[in-house]
Design a protein around this motif. Structure first.
Motif, PDB file in Angstrom:
ATOM      1  N   SER A 315       0.830  -1.477   0.168  1.00  0.00           N
ATOM      2  CA  SER A 315      -0.068  -0.123  -0.002  1.00  0.00           C
ATOM      3  C   SER A 315       0.794   0.961  -0.291  1.00  0.00           C
ATOM      4  N   GLY A 316      -0.009   2.346  -0.544  1.00  0.00           N
ATOM      5  CA  GLY A 316       0.905   3.291  -0.792  1.00  0.00           C
ATOM      6  C   GLY A 316       0.846   4.354  -0.308  1.00  0.00           C
ATOM      7  N   PRO A 317       1.366   5.701   0.034  1.00  0.00           N
ATOM      8  CA  PRO A 317       1.057   7.006   0.663  1.00  0.00           C
ATOM      9  C   PRO A 317      -0.731   7.942  -0.096  1.00  0.00           C
ATOM     10  N   ALA A 318      -1.630   8.018   0.957  1.00  0.00           N
ATOM     11  CA  ALA A 318      -2.826   8.884   0.527  1.00  0.00           C
ATOM     12  C   ALA A 318      -2.696   9.664  -0.543  1.00  0.00           C
ATOM     13  N   ARG A 319      -3.889   9.744  -1.504  1.00  0.00           N
ATOM     14  CA  ARG A 319      -3.402  11.668  -2.452  1.00  0.00           C
ATOM     15  C   ARG A 319      -3.369  12.631  -1.406  1.00  0.00           C
ATOM     16  N   GLY A 320      -3.926  12.206  -1.131  1.00  0.00           N
ATOM     17  CA  GLY A 320      -4.731  13.650   0.513  1.00  0.00           C
ATOM     18  C   GLY A 320      -5.242  15.216  -1.058  1.00  0.00           C
ATOM     19  N   ARG A 321      -5.912  15.078  -1.666  1.00  0.00           N
ATOM     20  CA  ARG A 321      -6.918  16.000  -2.483  1.00  0.00           C
ATOM     21  C   ARG A 321      -7.759  15.323  -2.696  1.00  0.00           C
ATOM     22  N   ALA A 322      -8.690  15.930  -3.961  1.00  0.00           N
ATOM     23  CA  ALA A 322     -10.118  15.616  -4.497  1.00  0.00           C
ATOM     24  C   ALA A 322      -8.903  15.495  -5.515  1.00  0.00           C
ATOM     25  N   LEU A 323      -9.593  14.207  -6.079  1.00  0.00           N
ATOM     26  CA  LEU A 323      -9.333  14.201  -8.043  1.00  0.00           C
ATOM     27  C   LEU A 323      -9.495  16.037  -8.900  1.00  0.00           C
ATOM     28  N   GLN A 324      -9.254  16.419  -9.764  1.00  0.00           N
ATOM     29  CA  GLN A 324      -9.414  17.652 -10.567  1.00  0.00           C
ATOM     30  C   GLN A 324      -9.834  17.652 -12.069  1.00  0.00           C
ATOM     31  N   MET A 325     -11.110  17.717 -11.718  1.00  0.00           N
ATOM     32  CA  MET A 325     -12.161  17.607 -12.788  1.00  0.00           C
ATOM     33  C   MET A 325     -11.307  17.812 -13.842  1.00  0.00           C
ATOM     34  N   ASP A 326     -10.652  19.209 -14.068  1.00  0.00           N
ATOM     35  CA  ASP A 326     -10.241  19.926 -15.203  1.00  0.00           C
ATOM     36  C   ASP A 326      -8.951  18.449 -16.006  1.00  0.00           C
ATOM     37  N   GLU A 327      -8.152  18.001 -14.657  1.00  0.00           N
ATOM     38  CA  GLU A 327      -7.142  17.548 -14.979  1.00  0.00           C
ATOM     39  C   GLU A 327      -7.971  16.439 -15.491  1.00  0.00           C
ATOM     40  N   LEU A 393      -8.677  10.125   0.350  1.00  0.00           N
ATOM     41  CA  LEU A 393      -7.218   9.135   0.926  1.00  0.00           C
ATOM     42  C   LEU A 393      -6.854   7.816   0.088  1.00  0.00           C
ATOM     43  N   SER A 394      -7.379   8.046  -0.925  1.00  0.00           N
ATOM     44  CA  SER A 394      -6.793   7.438  -2.096  1.00  0.00           C
ATOM     45  C   SER A 394      -5.721   6.784  -2.748  1.00  0.00           C
ATOM     46  N   PRO A 395      -4.869   6.278  -3.122  1.00  0.00           N
ATOM     47  CA  PRO A 395      -3.253   6.853  -4.021  1.00  0.00           C
ATOM     48  C   PRO A 395      -3.145   7.696  -4.961  1.00  0.00           C
ATOM     49  N   TRP A 396      -4.500   6.716  -5.827  1.00  0.00           N
ATOM     50  CA  TRP A 396      -4.440   7.151  -7.543  1.00  0.00           C
ATOM     51  C   TRP A 396      -4.328   8.420  -7.850  1.00  0.00           C
ATOM     52  N   PHE A 397      -3.859   8.993  -8.988  1.00  0.00           N
ATOM     53  CA  PHE A 397      -4.548  10.200  -9.720  1.00  0.00           C
ATOM     54  C   PHE A 397      -4.991   9.989 -10.275  1.00  0.00           C
ATOM     55  N   GLU A 398      -5.505  11.361 -11.028  1.00  0.00           N
ATOM     56  CA  GLU A 398      -5.941  11.169 -11.841  1.00  0.00           C
ATOM     57  C   GLU A 398      -5.636  10.169 -13.113  1.00  0.00           C
ATOM     58  N   GLY A 399      -4.522  10.416 -13.873  1.00  0.00           N
ATOM     59  CA  GLY A 399      -4.351   9.228 -15.306  1.00  0.00           C
ATOM     60  C   GLY A 399      -4.669   7.812 -14.712  1.00  0.00           C
ATOM     61  N   GLN A 400      -4.235   7.123 -13.022  1.00  0.00           N
ATOM     62  CA  GLN A 400      -4.255   5.955 -12.562  1.00  0.00           C
ATOM     63  C   GLN A 400      -5.826   5.947 -12.239  1.00  0.00           C
ATOM     64  N   ALA A 401      -6.511   6.180 -12.139  1.00  0.00           N
ATOM     65  CA  ALA A 401      -7.997   6.526 -12.122  1.00  0.00           C
ATOM     66  C   ALA A 401      -8.378   5.842 -13.219  1.00  0.00           C
ATOM     67  N   LEU A 402      -8.081   7.145 -14.065  1.00  0.00           N
ATOM     68  CA  LEU A 402      -8.358   6.900 -15.783  1.00  0.00           C
ATOM     69  C   LEU A 402      -8.161   5.031 -16.727  1.00  0.00           C
ATOM     70  N   LEU A 403      -7.147   4.632 -15.890  1.00  0.00           N
ATOM     71  CA  LEU A 403      -6.604   3.709 -16.253  1.00  0.00           C
ATOM     72  C   LEU A 403      -7.398   2.617 -15.760  1.00  0.00           C
TER      73      LEU A 403
END
Length: 425
Positions: A315-327, A393-403
């Motif tokens: 398990s990796g560290p949490a993202r700490g912010r909401a996903l950015q819709m524009d990204e 608290l999710s560790p996954w960023f925008e590009g990872q979430a899309l995949l």
């Protein structure tokens, strides 16, 4: 409310999705850059192909211990699904064995033992030998009924589809993403077979597979875990393969498919400990018929306990912010990576929701029942996965979430938008 809205005819829907698919393929073909072709990569990729075949052999031996059912046949029309499922199971088996094997190798390496050099090969050969021996001893347990329901085949579109897939693989063989291409192809085959068991049309499934493969292996960056698998690609493959196995489990109560769904949907526990890891198992148990749940609870419980114990360190560290819709929008529209895959799949979902026969109808012999339970289950999987990915608290960023979201969402689009196959006469 949806019943009062005029729905488009099948021809209008087919034309709209066909035009979108044509544009998607053209954009994907135009995004192939010459600098991606590396002639020097061919020899190494041949070695990776041989390794992948060995992994598939290990997975095929493991598949033989599952309850009788599909997949598992070796006829020409059954072999692609059997190979794809075996490859997924083989990689999963190696991931399960990686943690204890790494600890053992580290223990031996501290003592400068020669065993650390040869132990992985010896253990691998020993595991294959033991599985093969037990498989031979329990061969009658793998028997399945000889006769199956007659279903629509690809027909004349079959050779063209095979040619497209081979050309796509030939391009990938000259890139550094060949192993990822094999995983993506195996995932595409499993999703197409899921649509086949939902009795979607053959031509629609062929177009679905072409659209799924059109982006030319862009997911090659990032840290790899095993044979080039990134963490987000592993999650995408697990959710996609689990959703594809969920269809025959809900539609036909195929015990082998149910156990495969449990294994694949529990596999995220090997990669992460955030709520996303529990989404698949929650949907699997919640969508099942009450009579199916005892079997599922046992299978899901065993898989979850084993995978949690092995995967606690990943398990990796949490993202700490909401996903950015524009990204998210920017990355989804990035033609070099996705071509028009995301706009096309969202368009298919919207048109499918509009045209899908939501009202239950009395089934009559000779007709294809709409996959309503399957649609609800896969939609729940996509919705819950999207909600957990949006949590800070999710560790996954925008590009990872899309995949991660794309494979189950593509399956949902196929279930909604593709018409039923022609019933056998």
């Amino acid at each position: 409310m949806l019943a009062r809205v005029p729905r488009p005819s099948g021809r209008v829907l087919a034309v709209a999705l066909g035009l979108g698919l044509a544009a998607h393929v053209l954009v994907a073909a135009g995004s192939l850059r010459e600098r991606e072709l590396q002639p020097g990569e061919l020899a190494q990729n041949v070695a990776w192909l041989i390794a992948a075949l060995c992994v598939a052999l290990l997975g095929r031996l493991a598949l033989a211990f599952f309850p009788p059912g599909e997949p598992g046949g070796h006829l020409p029309r059954e072999l692609p699904e059997t190979t794809a499922t075996s490859l997924a199971l083989g990689w999963l088996a190696l991931c399960v064995a990686a943690a204890p094997l790494a600890l053992l190798l580290a223990f031996l390496a501290d003592r400068n033992s020669e065993l650390a050099r040869w132990l992985p090969y010896a253990l691998g050969l020993g595991l294959v030998a033991v599985l093969a021996l037990v498989r031979w001893a329990t061969l009658p347990g793998a028997m399945v009924p000889r006769h199956a329901v007659a279903q629509e085949s690809f027909g004349r579109a079959g050779p063209l589809l095979l040619l497209i897939v081979l050309a796509w693989l030939a391009h990938a063989a000259y890139t550094r993403s060949f192993v990822v291409a094999l995983v993506w192809l195996a995932l595409g085959v499993l999703l197409e077979r899921g649509l086949w068991r939902a009795r979607r049309s053959a031509r629609g499934r062929a177009l679905f597979l072409v659209a799924f493969l059109a982006p030319a292996t862009p997911w090659s960056g990032g840290a790899s875990r095993l044979f080039g698998l990134t963490e987000e690609l592993a999650l995408a493959a697990a959710l996609g393969a689990g959703a594809a196995s969920l269809v025959p489990w809900l539609r036909r109560a195929d015990r082998r498919a149910g156990l495969l769904a449990g294994v694949f949907l529990a596999a995220p526990l090997l990669v992460t400990r955030d709520p996303l890891a529990w989404v698949g198992l929650t949907v699997l148990v919640g969508a099942a018929h009450p009579r199916q749940r005892p079997f599922l609870l046992k299978a899901a419980g065993v898989c979850a306990l084993a995978f949690v114990w092995i995967g606690w360190m990943w398990s990796g560290p949490a993202r700490g912010r909401a996903l950015q819709m524009d990204e998210l929008v920017r990355l989804a529209l990035l033609r070099e990576d996705w071509a028009l895959a995301w706009p096309l799949v969202l368009l298919a979902v919207l048109l499918g929701v509009w045209s899908f026969p939501w009202r239950p109808a009395t089934w009559t012999p000779g007709t294809i029942e709409a996959p309503r339970r399957e649609v609800v289950a896969v939609a729940s999987l996509v919705g819950l996965a999207g909600a957990t990915l949006a949590l800070p608290l999710s560790p996954w960023f925008e590009g990872q979430a899309l995949l991660i979201l794309f494979p189950p969402l593509a399956l949902l689009a196929g279930l909604l938008a593709l018409p039923p196959e022609r019933p056998a006469k």
